[in-house]
Scaffold this motif. Sequence first.
Motif, PDB file in Angstrom:
ATOM      1  N   GLY B  28       5.356  17.959 -19.325  1.00  0.00           N
ATOM      2  CA  GLY B  28       4.429  18.709 -18.483  1.00  0.00           C
ATOM      3  C   GLY B  28       3.304  17.877 -17.897  1.00  0.00           C
ATOM      4  O   GLY B  28       2.607  18.340 -16.982  1.00  0.00           O
ATOM      5  N   HIS B  29       3.091  16.701 -18.435  1.00  0.00           N
ATOM      6  CA  HIS B  29       2.063  15.826 -17.868  1.00  0.00           C
ATOM      7  C   HIS B  29       2.569  15.223 -16.559  1.00  0.00           C
ATOM      8  O   HIS B  29       3.726  14.845 -16.442  1.00  0.00           O
ATOM      9  CB  HIS B  29       1.702  14.723 -18.852  1.00  0.00           C
ATOM     10  CG  HIS B  29       0.759  15.178 -19.923  1.00  0.00           C
ATOM     11  ND1 HIS B  29       0.125  14.299 -20.788  1.00  0.00           N
ATOM     12  CD2 HIS B  29       0.334  16.406 -20.279  1.00  0.00           C
ATOM     13  CE1 HIS B  29      -0.652  14.967 -21.597  1.00  0.00           C
ATOM     14  NE2 HIS B  29      -0.544  16.267 -21.326  1.00  0.00           N
ATOM     15  N   ASP B  30       1.652  15.117 -15.589  1.00  0.00           N
ATOM     16  CA  ASP B  30       2.076  14.667 -14.271  1.00  0.00           C
ATOM     17  C   ASP B  30       1.620  13.243 -13.935  1.00  0.00           C
ATOM     18  O   ASP B  30       1.948  12.730 -12.865  1.00  0.00           O
ATOM     19  CB  ASP B  30       1.607  15.641 -13.184  1.00  0.00           C
ATOM     20  CG  ASP B  30       0.109  15.908 -13.224  1.00  0.00           C
ATOM     21  OD1 ASP B  30      -0.386  16.579 -12.288  1.00  0.00           O
ATOM     22  OD2 ASP B  30      -0.571  15.464 -14.177  1.00  0.00           O
ATOM     23  N   ASN B  51       3.689  12.198 -10.727  1.00  0.00           N
ATOM     24  CA  ASN B  51       4.976  12.851 -10.427  1.00  0.00           C
ATOM     25  C   ASN B  51       6.085  11.831 -10.154  1.00  0.00           C
ATOM     26  O   ASN B  51       6.836  11.944  -9.179  1.00  0.00           O
ATOM     27  CB  ASN B  51       4.815  13.813  -9.241  1.00  0.00           C
ATOM     28  CG  ASN B  51       3.934  15.003  -9.581  1.00  0.00           C
ATOM     29  OD1 ASN B  51       3.985  15.533 -10.697  1.00  0.00           O
ATOM     30  ND2 ASN B  51       3.108  15.413  -8.639  1.00  0.00           N
ATOM     31  N   SER B  94      -0.395   9.406 -20.903  1.00  0.00           N
ATOM     32  CA  SER B  94      -0.060  10.420 -19.907  1.00  0.00           C
ATOM     33  C   SER B  94      -1.172  11.446 -19.855  1.00  0.00           C
ATOM     34  O   SER B  94      -1.978  11.573 -20.784  1.00  0.00           O
ATOM     35  CB  SER B  94       1.288  11.074 -20.214  1.00  0.00           C
ATOM     36  OG  SER B  94       1.238  11.894 -21.370  1.00  0.00           O
ATOM     37  N   SER B  95      -1.213  12.173 -18.751  1.00  0.00           N
ATOM     38  CA  SER B  95      -2.257  13.180 -18.609  1.00  0.00           C
ATOM     39  C   SER B  95      -1.797  14.267 -17.657  1.00  0.00           C
ATOM     40  O   SER B  95      -0.856  14.099 -16.879  1.00  0.00           O
ATOM     41  CB  SER B  95      -3.555  12.563 -18.103  1.00  0.00           C
ATOM     42  OG  SER B  95      -3.457  12.232 -16.746  1.00  0.00           O
ATOM     43  N   TYR B  96      -2.509  15.381 -17.769  1.00  0.00           N
ATOM     44  CA  TYR B  96      -2.311  16.481 -16.841  1.00  0.00           C
ATOM     45  C   TYR B  96      -3.630  16.715 -16.124  1.00  0.00           C
ATOM     46  O   TYR B  96      -4.670  16.785 -16.768  1.00  0.00           O
ATOM     47  CB  TYR B  96      -1.893  17.752 -17.579  1.00  0.00           C
ATOM     48  CG  TYR B  96      -1.939  18.984 -16.707  1.00  0.00           C
ATOM     49  CD1 TYR B  96      -2.978  19.900 -16.819  1.00  0.00           C
ATOM     50  CD2 TYR B  96      -0.963  19.212 -15.742  1.00  0.00           C
ATOM     51  CE1 TYR B  96      -3.035  21.011 -16.007  1.00  0.00           C
ATOM     52  CE2 TYR B  96      -1.013  20.316 -14.926  1.00  0.00           C
ATOM     53  CZ  TYR B  96      -2.056  21.221 -15.051  1.00  0.00           C
ATOM     54  OH  TYR B  96      -2.114  22.309 -14.224  1.00  0.00           O
TER      55      TYR B  96
END
Lengths: 114, 116
Positions: B28-30, B51, B94-96
């Motif tokens: 879910g992290h983009d 992405n 990673s991050s959102y």
Amino acid sequence: AQSVTQLDSHVSVSEGTPVLLRCNYSSSYSPSLFWYVQHPNKGLQLLLKYTSAATLVKGINGFEAEFKKSETSFHLTKPSAHMSDAAEYFCVVSATGGGNKLTFGTGTQLKVEL
Amino acid sequence: DAGVIQSPRHEVTEMGQEVTLRCKPISGHDYLFWYRQTMMRGLELLIYFNNNVPIDDSGMPEDRFSAKMPNASFSTLKIQPSEPRDSAVYFCASSYTGVRTNYGYTFGSGTRLTVV
């Protein structure tokens, strides 16, 4: 442009005494600010974050930080140091509206003595 | 969630050999980031993806370094040929990012690379 300055490369405190790790930031946009901790031979763990809500932010393990726009500061504090707090601490800034890129400070090594 | 998973944890290789570091971000992290940490230079951002698309690779030291993200759940950082000065700890994060908000990164445990 964004940057952070950690004012002390090393801080030494006695167990049970307060901790203060200083950080000043610069950002062209409204900043998001973070503190990360890294224990020896470990990865980086997020301690706390400021994202334009309350200016006093509470994190894990009793740490907190206060966002002061007038002073462009985001100092990390803890009322009473524990031996397990000995680690390296990084102040980090991200510019809201400036993408998701984080800019890390050079780190402050915290030593806790008996 | 198992967090950001990096492999291998440790890698020792001889100068001139190809090295591949792997990263599985949080589902879910983009955003995905590759950092390098050394005593001399601290934490350096090498490259990051949004992405699965590389956004900024200006931190990649030279052509010997390359990174790919073929899908949302996997990324590699390759060094070919490796040199002793590449010895460092390589972190993946990673991050959102929601609209107008940065939630910070989650880091993996790192890969300690030693080139002899």
